[in-house]
Design an enzyme around this catalytic site. Sequence first.
Site, PDB file in Angstrom:
ATOM      1  N   HIS A   1       1.601 -27.625  21.182  1.00  0.00           N
ATOM      2  CA  HIS A   1       2.578 -27.802  22.271  1.00  0.00           C
ATOM      3  C   HIS A   1       2.479 -29.318  22.625  1.00  0.00           C
ATOM      4  CE1 HIS A   1       4.921 -26.920  25.691  1.00  0.00           C
ATOM      5  NE2 HIS A   1       4.106 -27.232  26.363  1.00  0.00           N
TER       6      HIS A   1
ATOM      7  N   TYR B   1      24.335 -29.986  -1.902  1.00  0.00           N
ATOM      8  CA  TYR B   1      23.316 -30.757  -0.835  1.00  0.00           C
ATOM      9  C   TYR B   1      23.684 -32.245  -1.303  1.00  0.00           C
ATOM     10  CZ  TYR B   1      19.818 -31.921  -4.458  1.00  0.00           C
ATOM     11  OH  TYR B   1      19.337 -32.452  -5.675  1.00  0.00           O
TER      12      TYR B   1
ATOM     13  N   ARG C   1      35.888 -26.819  -1.916  1.00  0.00           N
ATOM     14  CA  ARG C   1      36.730 -25.797  -2.556  1.00  0.00           C
ATOM     15  C   ARG C   1      36.517 -24.449  -1.803  1.00  0.00           C
ATOM     16  NH1 ARG C   1      34.364 -22.923  -7.241  1.00  0.00           N
ATOM     17  NH2 ARG C   1      32.432 -24.225  -7.428  1.00  0.00           N
TER      18      ARG C   1
ATOM     19  N   GLY D   1      28.325 -31.115  -8.607  1.00  0.00           N
ATOM     20  CA  GLY D   1      27.499 -30.111  -9.555  1.00  0.00           C
ATOM     21  C   GLY D   1      26.937 -31.371 -10.662  1.00  0.00           C
TER      22      GLY D   1
ATOM     23  N   GLY E   1      30.254 -29.445  -2.024  1.00  0.00           N
ATOM     24  CA  GLY E   1      29.825 -28.778  -0.697  1.00  0.00           C
ATOM     25  C   GLY E   1      28.255 -28.456  -0.978  1.00  0.00           C
TER      26      GLY E   1
ATOM     27  N   GLU F   1       6.450 -25.035  17.247  1.00  0.00           N
ATOM     28  CA  GLU F   1       5.706 -23.926  17.669  1.00  0.00           C
ATOM     29  C   GLU F   1       6.612 -22.817  18.119  1.00  0.00           C
ATOM     30  OE1 GLU F   1       4.226 -24.574  21.855  1.00  0.00           O
ATOM     31  OE2 GLU F   1       5.816 -26.169  22.360  1.00  0.00           O
TER      32      GLU F   1
ATOM     33  N   LYS G   1      17.882 -41.927  -2.324  1.00  0.00           N
ATOM     34  CA  LYS G   1      18.831 -41.131  -1.481  1.00  0.00           C
ATOM     35  C   LYS G   1      18.022 -41.104  -0.071  1.00  0.00           C
ATOM     36  CE  LYS G   1      17.540 -36.962  -0.844  1.00  0.00           C
ATOM     37  NZ  LYS G   1      18.211 -35.650  -1.313  1.00  0.00           N
TER      38      LYS G   1
ATOM     39  N   CYS H   1      15.111 -38.857 -10.121  1.00  0.00           N
ATOM     40  CA  CYS H   1      14.610 -38.707  -8.911  1.00  0.00           C
ATOM     41  C   CYS H   1      14.274 -40.221  -8.501  1.00  0.00           C
ATOM     42  CB  CYS H   1      13.245 -37.747  -8.842  1.00  0.00           C
ATOM     43  SG  CYS H   1      12.384 -37.890  -7.312  1.00  0.00           S
TER      44      CYS H   1
ATOM     45  N   ALA I   1      15.056 -28.539   0.608  1.00  0.00           N
ATOM     46  CA  ALA I   1      15.286 -29.196   1.954  1.00  0.00           C
ATOM     47  C   ALA I   1      16.901 -29.820   1.689  1.00  0.00           C
ATOM     48  CB  ALA I   1      14.330 -30.296   2.496  1.00  0.00           C
TER      49      ALA I   1
ATOM     50  N   GLU J   1      24.522 -34.553   1.670  1.00  0.00           N
ATOM     51  CA  GLU J   1      23.650 -35.738   2.070  1.00  0.00           C
ATOM     52  C   GLU J   1      24.272 -37.007   2.207  1.00  0.00           C
ATOM     53  OE1 GLU J   1      19.448 -33.850   0.684  1.00  0.00           O
ATOM     54  OE2 GLU J   1      20.424 -34.967  -0.507  1.00  0.00           O
TER      55      GLU J   1
ATOM     56  N   CYS K   1      16.341 -38.502  -5.511  1.00  0.00           N
ATOM     57  CA  CYS K   1      15.575 -38.291  -4.143  1.00  0.00           C
ATOM     58  C   CYS K   1      15.113 -39.292  -3.611  1.00  0.00           C
ATOM     59  CB  CYS K   1      14.406 -37.387  -4.531  1.00  0.00           C
ATOM     60  SG  CYS K   1      14.422 -36.448  -5.999  1.00  0.00           S
TER      61      CYS K   1
HETATM   62  C1  LIG Z   1      21.483 -37.821  -5.735  1.00  0.00           C
HETATM   63  C2  LIG Z   1      20.335 -37.025  -5.932  1.00  0.00           C
HETATM   64  C3  LIG Z   1      19.362 -36.584  -5.115  1.00  0.00           C
HETATM   65  C4  LIG Z   1      18.410 -35.659  -5.312  1.00  0.00           C
HETATM   66  N1  LIG Z   1      17.601 -35.210  -4.286  1.00  0.00           N
HETATM   67  C5  LIG Z   1      16.487 -34.549  -4.460  1.00  0.00           C
HETATM   68  C6  LIG Z   1      15.510 -34.296  -3.585  1.00  0.00           C
HETATM   69  O1  LIG Z   1      15.690 -34.870  -2.443  1.00  0.00           O
HETATM   70  N2  LIG Z   1      14.650 -33.525  -3.781  1.00  0.00           N
HETATM   71  C7  LIG Z   1      14.330 -32.968  -5.130  1.00  0.00           C
HETATM   72  O2  LIG Z   1      13.465 -32.168  -5.446  1.00  0.00           O
HETATM   73  N3  LIG Z   1      15.153 -33.122  -5.975  1.00  0.00           N
HETATM   74  C8  LIG Z   1      16.164 -34.138  -5.770  1.00  0.00           C
HETATM   75  N4  LIG Z   1      17.224 -34.282  -6.882  1.00  0.00           N
HETATM   76  C9  LIG Z   1      17.149 -33.567  -8.026  1.00  0.00           C
HETATM   77  C10 LIG Z   1      15.990 -34.311  -8.911  1.00  0.00           C
HETATM   78  O3  LIG Z   1      16.136 -35.577  -9.049  1.00  0.00           O
HETATM   79  C11 LIG Z   1      15.666 -33.599 -10.213  1.00  0.00           C
HETATM   80  O4  LIG Z   1      15.496 -32.268 -10.148  1.00  0.00           O
HETATM   81  C12 LIG Z   1      14.512 -34.230 -11.152  1.00  0.00           C
HETATM   82  O5  LIG Z   1      14.676 -35.619 -11.469  1.00  0.00           O
HETATM   83  C13 LIG Z   1      14.399 -33.741 -12.604  1.00  0.00           C
HETATM   84  O6  LIG Z   1      13.441 -33.880 -13.397  1.00  0.00           O
HETATM   85  P1  LIG Z   1      13.578 -33.961 -14.752  1.00  0.00           P
HETATM   86  O7  LIG Z   1      12.202 -34.365 -15.452  1.00  0.00           O
HETATM   87  O8  LIG Z   1      14.085 -32.660 -15.320  1.00  0.00           O
HETATM   88  O9  LIG Z   1      14.943 -35.015 -15.326  1.00  0.00           O
HETATM   89  P2  LIG Z   1      15.238 -36.498 -14.808  1.00  0.00           P
HETATM   90  O10 LIG Z   1      14.465 -37.033 -13.696  1.00  0.00           O
HETATM   91  O11 LIG Z   1      16.693 -36.387 -14.706  1.00  0.00           O
HETATM   92  O12 LIG Z   1      14.720 -37.093 -16.106  1.00  0.00           O
HETATM   93  C14 LIG Z   1      15.367 -37.204 -17.147  1.00  0.00           C
HETATM   94  C15 LIG Z   1      15.300 -38.674 -18.013  1.00  0.00           C
HETATM   95  O13 LIG Z   1      15.582 -38.283 -19.417  1.00  0.00           O
HETATM   96  C16 LIG Z   1      16.040 -39.436 -19.958  1.00  0.00           C
HETATM   97  N5  LIG Z   1      16.677 -38.996 -21.118  1.00  0.00           N
HETATM   98  C17 LIG Z   1      18.128 -38.133 -21.221  1.00  0.00           C
HETATM   99  N6  LIG Z   1      18.290 -37.945 -22.540  1.00  0.00           N
HETATM  100  C18 LIG Z   1      17.426 -38.592 -23.234  1.00  0.00           C
HETATM  101  C19 LIG Z   1      17.172 -38.961 -24.732  1.00  0.00           C
HETATM  102  N7  LIG Z   1      17.982 -38.301 -25.596  1.00  0.00           N
HETATM  103  N8  LIG Z   1      16.227 -39.904 -25.143  1.00  0.00           N
HETATM  104  C20 LIG Z   1      15.707 -40.572 -24.210  1.00  0.00           C
HETATM  105  N9  LIG Z   1      15.605 -40.326 -23.013  1.00  0.00           N
HETATM  106  C21 LIG Z   1      16.593 -39.401 -22.480  1.00  0.00           C
HETATM  107  C22 LIG Z   1      16.890 -39.983 -18.741  1.00  0.00           C
HETATM  108  O14 LIG Z   1      17.419 -41.217 -18.946  1.00  0.00           O
HETATM  109  C23 LIG Z   1      16.133 -39.517 -17.710  1.00  0.00           C
HETATM  110  O15 LIG Z   1      15.508 -40.677 -17.097  1.00  0.00           O
HETATM  111  C24 LIG Z   1      18.315 -35.149  -6.809  1.00  0.00           C
HETATM  112  C25 LIG Z   1      19.289 -35.433  -7.695  1.00  0.00           C
HETATM  113  C26 LIG Z   1      20.190 -36.409  -7.329  1.00  0.00           C
HETATM  114  C27 LIG Z   1      21.232 -36.625  -8.485  1.00  0.00           C
END
Ligand SMILES: Cc1cc2nc3c(=O)[nH]c(=O)nc-3n(C[C@H](O)[C@H](O)[C@H](O)COP(=O)(O)OP(=O)(O)OC[C@H]3O[C@@H](n4cnc5c(N)ncnc54)[C@H](O)[C@@H]3O)c2cc1C
Length: 464
Positions: free
Chosen positions: A441, A183, A204, A267, A181, A446, A54, A46, A346, A187, A51
């Site tokens: 308003h 978000y 697709r 994905g 296709g 509204e 972005k 994030c 969003a 975006e 997020c």
């Molecule tokens: C381009 C993009 C835009 C997004 N926009 C939004 C948005 O607008 N709003 C929203 O709510 N969500 C958004 N998301 C989704 C959001 O970023 C994720 O849902 C969120 O970060 C998930 O949090 P998490 O804690 O599960 O994992 P992450 O935030 O992915 O954190 C996982 C961490 O674990 C670390 N890691 C992995 N394996 C290991 C290991 N074995 N040892 C040590 N470290 C490790 C990784 O390096 C990473 O830092 C977006 C994602 C992307 C890719």
Amino acid sequence: MAAAFANDVDLFVIGAGSGGVRAARIAAGHGARVMIAEEYRIGGTCVIRGCVPKKLLVYASRFVHEFAEAAGFGWTVPPATFDWPTLIANKDKEIARLEGVYRSNLEKAGVEIVKTRAVIEDATTIRLLASGARVRCGHILVATGGAPFAGHPIPGFEHAISSNEAFHLPALPGEIVIQGGGYIAVEFACIFAGLGARVKLVYRGENILRGFDDDVRSHLRNEMEMRGIEVIVGQVVTAIEKHDARYVATLTGGRKINADRVMFAVGRKPNIANLGIEQAGIRTAPLGGIAVDAYSRTSVPNIYAIGDVTNRINLTPVAIAEGRAVAETLFNDNPIRMDHANVPSAVFSQPPIGAVGLTEAEARRRYGEVDIYSAHFKPMKNTLSGREERTLMKLVVDARSERVLGCHMLGPDAPEIMQGLAIAVKCGVSKRMFDETVGIHPSAAEEFVTMREKVVRPTKLAAE
Ligand SMILES: Cc1cc2nc3c(=O)[nH]c(=O)nc-3n(C[C@H](O)[C@H](O)[C@H](O)COP(=O)(O)OP(=O)(O)OC[C@H]3O[C@@H](n4cnc5c(N)ncnc54)[C@H](O)[C@@H]3O)c2cc1C
């Protein structure tokens, strides 16, 4: 439910992203000894490449419309120029600042941070790859997130960039093909188009943004096309060739598109490879990711998993809420089951989308008879700006109970407006309560409390 045996730590968190950081801080705040391992950068997807960067790019891409609209309000704006390296450098500075804030918040909470990849050796042991050290843990929390899906067996796939690289391109592409296709694809298509690139979005399926309300999907596609984005549906990129610094993307039907970049946003997959989950006996879910119960507990009783690695609802606030629930359950004797109903979401497209609850199609499937209220109008600002863009708002209501099942909006400020409506929907708000609420308003919001006429659908659609 405090840690039951003598260990190096009460909680070991793998991954310092949205969910892991929140769980670690709360657990430490309740007195647990917590260690968190991060192999890349504190803050996770994030903050570092999701997020936050972005949204900064989204802000940048909106100015072009503001400049164009200003003339109708009497402004003369000199021809604007845009410098991509400045935007990227400023964005990187802000991300580095935020990373520092995340780190210092963890340290202040007393969490020990280890910069390494961590793997699970068994139900109570973590191995730190950087040093080879082993840590005995009362509980383990897997919060390793997800990564862009990278397994496309098409010739030249190695030339495609993902969202990770899109944040660090040395130059703004003049022409870009984006496949996807969802978000993230949508975006980025709007970001690049807003910054001046010619964008072709290839998907697709039948229409972009599967899972969102069908009216919103069609409306956004139309708005994107009006802004010059070519949306190509029912096709995929079948090959990518590199010619010097340019690329040629071939589509299913044989069409060839020249571009400066080809991006795939098709994905993401949970980060479970080489993590040791098999030897620990952690089961995976049929849809991918780690299988968990309502308390985010895996098939191994003292190992929990949260966020994108569980592939439930892959959004930052969900990962954070799940992380909090685990920490409260384990270290504050306050068991919390995560409620995944009515999570708002969003799309920071142009115009943006905000949504909470059921789409019309889902509501019809689950509830049978539903009433639809909808408003489709030109926002007041566009009367002078001359922009043709129209806002769409929609309420999906259970015809029997009058409960509002879904709210959908496409238009300026939709995500901001939807956050407030999400509280009402979560509380089980009825359409009558919307009607009894006085509007603000003049605002677009509204309209949500002044929609009185039910939309009459053709019989066939209403029966579907
Ligand atoms: C381009 C993009 C835009 C997004 N926009 C939004 C948005 O607008 N709003 C929203 O709510 N969500 C958004 N998301 C989704 C959001 O970023 C994720 O849902 C969120 O970060 C998930 O949090 P998490 O804690 O599960 O994992 P992450 O935030 O992915 O954190 C996982 C961490 O674990 C670390 N890691 C992995 N394996 C290991 C290991 N074995 N040892 C040590 N470290 C490790 C990784 O390096 C990473 O830092 C977006 C994602 C992307 C890719």
